[in-house]
Design a protein around this motif. Structure first.
Motif, PDB file in Angstrom:
ATOM      1  N   ILE A  48       1.036  -1.366   0.568  1.00 20.85           N
ATOM      2  CA  ILE A  48      -0.010  -0.005  -0.289  1.00 20.85           C
ATOM      3  C   ILE A  48       0.689   1.106  -0.143  1.00 20.85           C
ATOM      4  N   GLU A  49       0.773   2.150  -1.083  1.00 17.50           N
ATOM      5  CA  GLU A  49       1.356   3.737  -1.058  1.00 17.50           C
ATOM      6  C   GLU A  49       0.202   4.657  -0.971  1.00 17.50           C
ATOM      7  N   PHE A  50       1.204   5.586  -0.051  1.00 14.71           N
ATOM      8  CA  PHE A  50       0.175   7.229  -0.325  1.00 14.71           C
ATOM      9  C   PHE A  50       1.039   8.161  -0.701  1.00 14.71           C
ATOM     10  N   ALA A  51       0.931   9.057  -0.872  1.00 11.04           N
ATOM     11  CA  ALA A  51       1.449  10.041  -0.869  1.00 11.04           C
ATOM     12  C   ALA A  51       1.153  11.411  -1.089  1.00 11.04           C
ATOM     13  N   TRP A  52       0.928  12.457  -0.527  1.00  6.30           N
ATOM     14  CA  TRP A  52       0.108  13.554  -0.595  1.00  6.30           C
ATOM     15  C   TRP A  52       0.899  14.807  -0.301  1.00  6.30           C
ATOM     16  N   ASP A  53       1.249  16.309  -0.014  1.00  4.30           N
ATOM     17  CA  ASP A  53       1.929  17.242  -0.228  1.00  4.30           C
ATOM     18  C   ASP A  53       1.079  18.275   1.077  1.00  4.30           C
ATOM     19  N   LYS A  54       1.719  18.773   1.552  1.00  3.89           N
ATOM     20  CA  LYS A  54       1.404  19.776   2.647  1.00  3.89           C
ATOM     21  C   LYS A  54       1.772  21.013   2.137  1.00  3.89           C
ATOM     22  N   GLU A  55       1.378  21.832   2.504  1.00  4.65           N
ATOM     23  CA  GLU A  55       1.834  23.598   2.895  1.00  4.65           C
ATOM     24  C   GLU A  55       1.586  23.953   4.489  1.00  4.65           C
ATOM     25  N   VAL A  56       2.536  24.436   4.263  1.00  8.61           N
ATOM     26  CA  VAL A  56       2.238  25.160   6.498  1.00  8.61           C
ATOM     27  C   VAL A  56       2.579  26.341   6.152  1.00  8.61           C
ATOM     28  N   ASP A  57       1.999  27.295   6.425  1.00 10.16           N
ATOM     29  CA  ASP A  57       1.942  28.499   6.194  1.00 10.16           C
ATOM     30  C   ASP A  57       2.643  29.015   7.506  1.00 10.16           C
ATOM     31  N   LEU A  58       4.221  29.666   7.081  1.00  8.75           N
ATOM     32  CA  LEU A  58       4.942  30.461   8.066  1.00  8.75           C
ATOM     33  C   LEU A  58       4.509  31.010   8.647  1.00  8.75           C
ATOM     34  N   PHE A  59       4.599  33.032   7.982  1.00  7.64           N
ATOM     35  CA  PHE A  59       3.935  33.987   8.272  1.00  7.64           C
ATOM     36  C   PHE A  59       4.365  34.863   6.727  1.00  7.64           C
ATOM     37  N   GLY A  60       2.881  35.345   6.811  1.00  5.20           N
ATOM     38  CA  GLY A  60       2.774  36.036   5.699  1.00  5.20           C
ATOM     39  C   GLY A  60       2.718  35.251   4.426  1.00  5.20           C
ATOM     40  N   PRO A  61       3.405  35.936   3.549  1.00 10.53           N
ATOM     41  CA  PRO A  61       3.336  34.924   2.035  1.00 10.53           C
ATOM     42  C   PRO A  61       4.450  33.554   2.075  1.00 10.53           C
ATOM     43  N   VAL A  62       4.526  33.453   3.034  1.00  8.83           N
ATOM     44  CA  VAL A  62       6.302  32.680   3.252  1.00  8.83           C
ATOM     45  C   VAL A  62       5.263  31.564   3.868  1.00  8.83           C
ATOM     46  N   TYR A  63       5.387  30.352   2.695  1.00 12.71           N
ATOM     47  CA  TYR A  63       4.526  29.426   3.049  1.00 12.71           C
ATOM     48  C   TYR A  63       5.929  27.460   2.998  1.00 12.71           C
ATOM     49  N   LEU A  64       5.809  26.593   3.889  1.00 12.48           N
ATOM     50  CA  LEU A  64       6.556  25.654   3.806  1.00 12.48           C
ATOM     51  C   LEU A  64       6.787  24.410   3.385  1.00 12.48           C
ATOM     52  N   LEU A  65       6.832  23.890   1.681  1.00 14.53           N
ATOM     53  CA  LEU A  65       5.759  22.609   1.410  1.00 14.53           C
ATOM     54  C   LEU A  65       6.256  21.391   1.837  1.00 14.53           C
ATOM     55  N   ILE A  66       6.087  20.488   2.103  1.00 14.34           N
ATOM     56  CA  ILE A  66       6.478  19.693   2.797  1.00 14.34           C
ATOM     57  C   ILE A  66       5.566  18.193   1.888  1.00 14.34           C
TER      58      ILE A  66
END
Length: 127
Positions: free
Chosen positions: A102-120
């Motif tokens: 069983i395989e899985f995958a997803w992308d998560k955007e974490v809102d840090l501050f203002g227009p800055v996001y962290l993509l995991i």
């Protein structure tokens, strides 16, 4: 007898310590690291929860793909931390030894501050 004592203004003894600028610099670094860590930790916890659920389902060796999806949906209702992935996102295959994978995958955007996001990008498969 004369004793050799150094006076506080003696040039051979320098003061040691942290300046105010150094203290503020390290305080900001630690605060930013703590904020990022607090925002990322729940997503990492969710990944490990999904991995544990997928491993448990694969170990039970269900016979059909709908059975795998139903087991994941049931686990998702119990595990409140699984929010980013559904049973439709699972890729169910069999390997050369006829073992369920069983395989899985997803992308998560974490809102840090203002227009800055962290993509995991989370990716995983059953063991």
């Amino acid at each position: 007898m004369s004793s050799c004592r150094l006076s506080p203004s003696s040039p051979s003894r320098s003061q040691r310590g942290v300046t105010l600028f150094g203290l503020l610099f390290w305080g900001v670094i630690i605060a930013v690291t703590a904020v990022v860590g607090m925002k990322v930790f729940p997503t990492v916890l969710e990944y490990y929860t999904v991995q544990r659920v997928v491993d448990r389902i694969a170990a039970s060796n269900p016979s059909t793909v709908p059975a795998v999806r139903a087991a994941f949906d049931q686990s998702r209702q119990v595990e409140y931390s699984i929010q980013s992935i559904t049973s439709g996102d699972l890729v169910v295959t069999k390997d050369a030894n006829d073992k369920l994978v069983i395989e899985f995958a997803w992308d998560k955007e974490v809102d840090l501050f203002g227009p800055v996001y962290l993509l995991i990008k989370y990716r995983g498969k059953s063991r």
